[in-house]
Design an enzyme around this catalytic site. Sequence first.
Site: not given
Length: 228
Positions: A33-34
């Site tokens: 993810g980020n």
Amino acid sequence: AFALAGPRDLAGRHVVVSAGGTREPLDPVRFLGNRSSGRQGVALARVAAARGARVTLVAANLAVPPPAGVDVVPVETAAQLRDAVRAAAKDADVVVMAAAVADYRPASVQGAKIKKRADRSAPAIELVENVDVLAELAGERLREGQLVVGFAAETGDDDGSVLEHGRAKALRKGADLLVVNAVGEGRGFGTDVNEVVVLDGAGQVVATAGGTKDDVAGTVWDAVRDRW
Ligand code: CTP
Ligand code: CA
């Protein structure tokens, strides 16, 4: 009467905003993810609704609640985001891609939890590229006359300044507008204050904005309205 007095200059328009950050699964419990919170995209949706637009918010894992009065389509992955944005875009006057979309995803998703190895070797994760949703939308124009707007967070580096990187990306993406956010050096991340430059498809500066994410959203919608 409206609670908030202000221009209803987006009335009659359908706007699509993507916000947040995608998650690319590795197995049933893990993902790549980020750190995108979705705050800028949520601000864009809120301001557009306040200015009279019909808003579809394609929401990828938001850390903040979506605004009232907008249609929310929740998604997890880049592939789901692409499908949801394209479906909404068929009927949209403008698509604003504020989401942080994963450039790559794991080549395969394990059906069962990946177990720690007994021999103490470390696994390698093979990645494959995701479709560039913004470039695809800009190339196709799912509705005639539709505007396509991208966002780019840039830091300067040895290869060029924030503006030089932004200009190169504006030309590469083919979008009508690219909102370039200067990050690093005490700006952008973790703050509620942004500093952005809005470029057109040729890389020319059409607007600058400093201030809150609501201020940035206002500047973006002004630039969109001026193109209509
Ligand atoms: N974007 C997209 N689909 C992707 C990756 C990015 O639609 N698979 C969109 C983002 O929503 C954003 C714009 O493209 O509006 C710019 O994203 P950015 O990550 O800055 O651009 P990249 O071309 O991926 O370049 P890089 O990550 O190398 O800076
Ligand atoms: Ca990227």
